[in-house]
Scaffold this motif. Structure first.
Motif, PDB file in Angstrom:
ATOM      1  N   TYR A   8      53.022  32.814  38.480  1.00 12.51           N
ATOM      2  CA  TYR A   8      53.763  33.919  37.873  1.00 12.51           C
ATOM      3  C   TYR A   8      53.001  34.542  36.706  1.00 12.51           C
ATOM      4  O   TYR A   8      52.829  35.765  36.636  1.00 12.51           O
ATOM      5  CB  TYR A   8      55.123  33.393  37.409  1.00 12.51           C
ATOM      6  CG  TYR A   8      56.001  34.424  36.739  1.00 12.51           C
ATOM      7  CD1 TYR A   8      56.653  35.388  37.482  1.00 12.51           C
ATOM      8  CD2 TYR A   8      56.156  34.425  35.355  1.00 12.51           C
ATOM      9  CE1 TYR A   8      57.465  36.343  36.868  1.00 12.51           C
ATOM     10  CE2 TYR A   8      56.961  35.370  34.736  1.00 12.51           C
ATOM     11  CZ  TYR A   8      57.604  36.316  35.499  1.00 12.51           C
ATOM     12  OH  TYR A   8      58.391  37.257  34.882  1.00 12.51           O
TER      13      TYR A   8
ATOM     14  N   ARG B  82      64.339  36.990  37.388  1.00  8.25           N
ATOM     15  CA  ARG B  82      63.595  38.024  38.094  1.00  8.25           C
ATOM     16  C   ARG B  82      64.332  39.344  37.898  1.00  8.25           C
ATOM     17  O   ARG B  82      65.538  39.425  38.165  1.00  8.25           O
ATOM     18  CB  ARG B  82      63.458  37.701  39.581  1.00  8.25           C
ATOM     19  CG  ARG B  82      62.576  38.689  40.352  1.00  8.25           C
ATOM     20  CD  ARG B  82      62.586  38.467  41.845  1.00  8.25           C
ATOM     21  NE  ARG B  82      62.168  37.115  42.204  1.00  8.25           N
ATOM     22  CZ  ARG B  82      62.937  36.251  42.853  1.00  8.25           C
ATOM     23  NH1 ARG B  82      64.176  36.582  43.192  1.00  8.25           N
ATOM     24  NH2 ARG B  82      62.488  35.050  43.151  1.00  8.25           N
TER      25      ARG B  82
ATOM     26  N   THR C 282      57.307  34.300  41.751  1.00 10.56           N
ATOM     27  CA  THR C 282      57.799  35.672  41.567  1.00 10.56           C
ATOM     28  C   THR C 282      58.859  35.764  40.484  1.00 10.56           C
ATOM     29  O   THR C 282      59.395  36.839  40.246  1.00 10.56           O
ATOM     30  CB  THR C 282      58.387  36.221  42.875  1.00 10.56           C
ATOM     31  OG1 THR C 282      59.579  35.496  43.208  1.00 10.56           O
ATOM     32  CG2 THR C 282      57.394  36.113  44.018  1.00 10.56           C
TER      33      THR C 282
END
Length: 353
Positions: free
Chosen positions: A35, A251, A264
């Protein structure tokens, strides 16, 4: 299955389930798919927003706190001004702007940033220029001068291990595979010497988190400050002692399942400030809510001064930023602050011994 999920699945098939700390390290810092190594996560277009991105007042208050501590310690002629996990460099830029009015402070400072993310290093360079020394870890920070250091939302991103209380021992929470998908499970019942002191304040089924990297980092910071002078200010969400599952993934400013599409989403966990305080050989302050800390430093007076030149939507945004940083129902109580300083020095402004 993403490339990182496939990599994790292969590791699990070859070596068995992963500790949560191993999963976090891969998800955040895998050289190819991690990430932090592949993106700038901050701001409205990213996944989360930190206090320096909310308002310049946050960095200004911290800058003046550091400058007053520098004066209180005899204004050493040479010191390292350092930040751990400096994001885009916004906090350090605000610190430098606020301290320009303090004679000699910026001239005595050498700037050091501890940052593992290539995209964020690039953003920091754009914000702060080239007069910066970047470090992969605190191990290479200068040891021959005082250290004035800030760690805002740094410790919460360090990998954690999780343990479930089971009778007189603990079962570690692990990440394994079920139908080719990542799933949480539990390891064997074992004694955990590092958690022996938690048997007295936990009961069957309680979950406790430990961060193996945090104490050595804090010990190194405190050792340098005790030997050479300076101050370390830690700002993060958490409390005095860990209890419960605090692992979370963010996210696009929304919470998602921690095992969903690793690489992610940002992964963090609440900071155990007791472990940090116990690790430092220097003096440490009382644990102080962020809102209380900022109010002691005069953030409301600063907010009122800035508000005089604003109107309409800009004024409303400014008022909302002050509230978000200080109000107990927002960041004011969730986030805590802890200072470390030499045992023969006074606490930095905003803190109590």
């Amino acid at each position: 299955m993403s490339d990182l999920e496939a990599h994790l699945a292969a590791r699990i098939r070859a070596g068995g389930p992963l500790r949560v700390s191993e999963f976090m390290a891969e998800a955040l810092l895998n050289p190819t798919h991690g990430y932090y190594t592949t993106r700038d996560p901050l701001g409205a277009a990213g996944d989360f927003t930190t206090a320096p991105e909310i308002s310049q007042m946050f960095g200004e208050m911290i800058g003046l706190c550091l400058a007053q501590s520098w004066l209180d310690q005899g204004h050493p002629a040479r010191f390292a001004l350092a930040e751990l996990g400096p994001g885009r460099g916004t906090l350090m830029a605000d610190i430098l702007r606020a301290t320009r009015a303090v004679p000699g402070f910026t001239e005595a400072a050498t700037l050091h940033l501890v940052e593992a993310s290539p995209p964020l290093r690039a953003a920091q360079r754009a914000t702060l220029g080239e007069e910066v020394t970047w470090h992969d870890s605190i191990d290479t920070l200068p040891e021959d001068r005082a250290l004035f250091l800030v760690a805002n939302e740094f410790f919460d991103a360090l990998p954690i291990r999780q343990f479930l209380r089971s009778g007189p021992g603990w079962r570690e929470r692990l990440v394994g595979l079920e139908d080719e998908s990542l799933r949480f499970g539990l390891g064997d019942l074992l004694a955990q010497p590092a958690l022996h002191h938690r048997l007295a304040d936990t009961q069957e089924g309680d979950l406790v988190e430990i961060c193996p990297q945090a104490a050595p980092i804090m010990a190194a910071i405190g050792t340098r400050i005790e030997a050479q002078g300076g101050v370390g200010i830690v700002i993060d969400y958490g409390d005095w002692r860990s209890l419960g599952d605090t692992l979370q993934a963010m996210r696009a400013h929304e919470k998602v399942a921690p095992l969903e599409a690793p690489g992610t989403a940002d992964l963090t966990a609440h900071v155990d400030f007791e472990a940090l305080a116990n690790a430092t050989p220097s003096a440490h302050s009382r644990l102080t809510p962020q809102g209380v800390f900022l109010e002691r430093l005069g953030i409301t007076a600063r907010a009122q001064a800035l508000a005089k030149g604003l109107s309409g939507a800009a004024l409303e945004s400014h008022i909302a930023a002050h509230r978000r940083l200080t109000h107990p129902e927002e960041m004011g109580n969730l986030f805590k602050t802890l200072a470390v300083y030499p045992t023969d020095a006074t606490p930095p402004p905003g803190f109590e011994a």
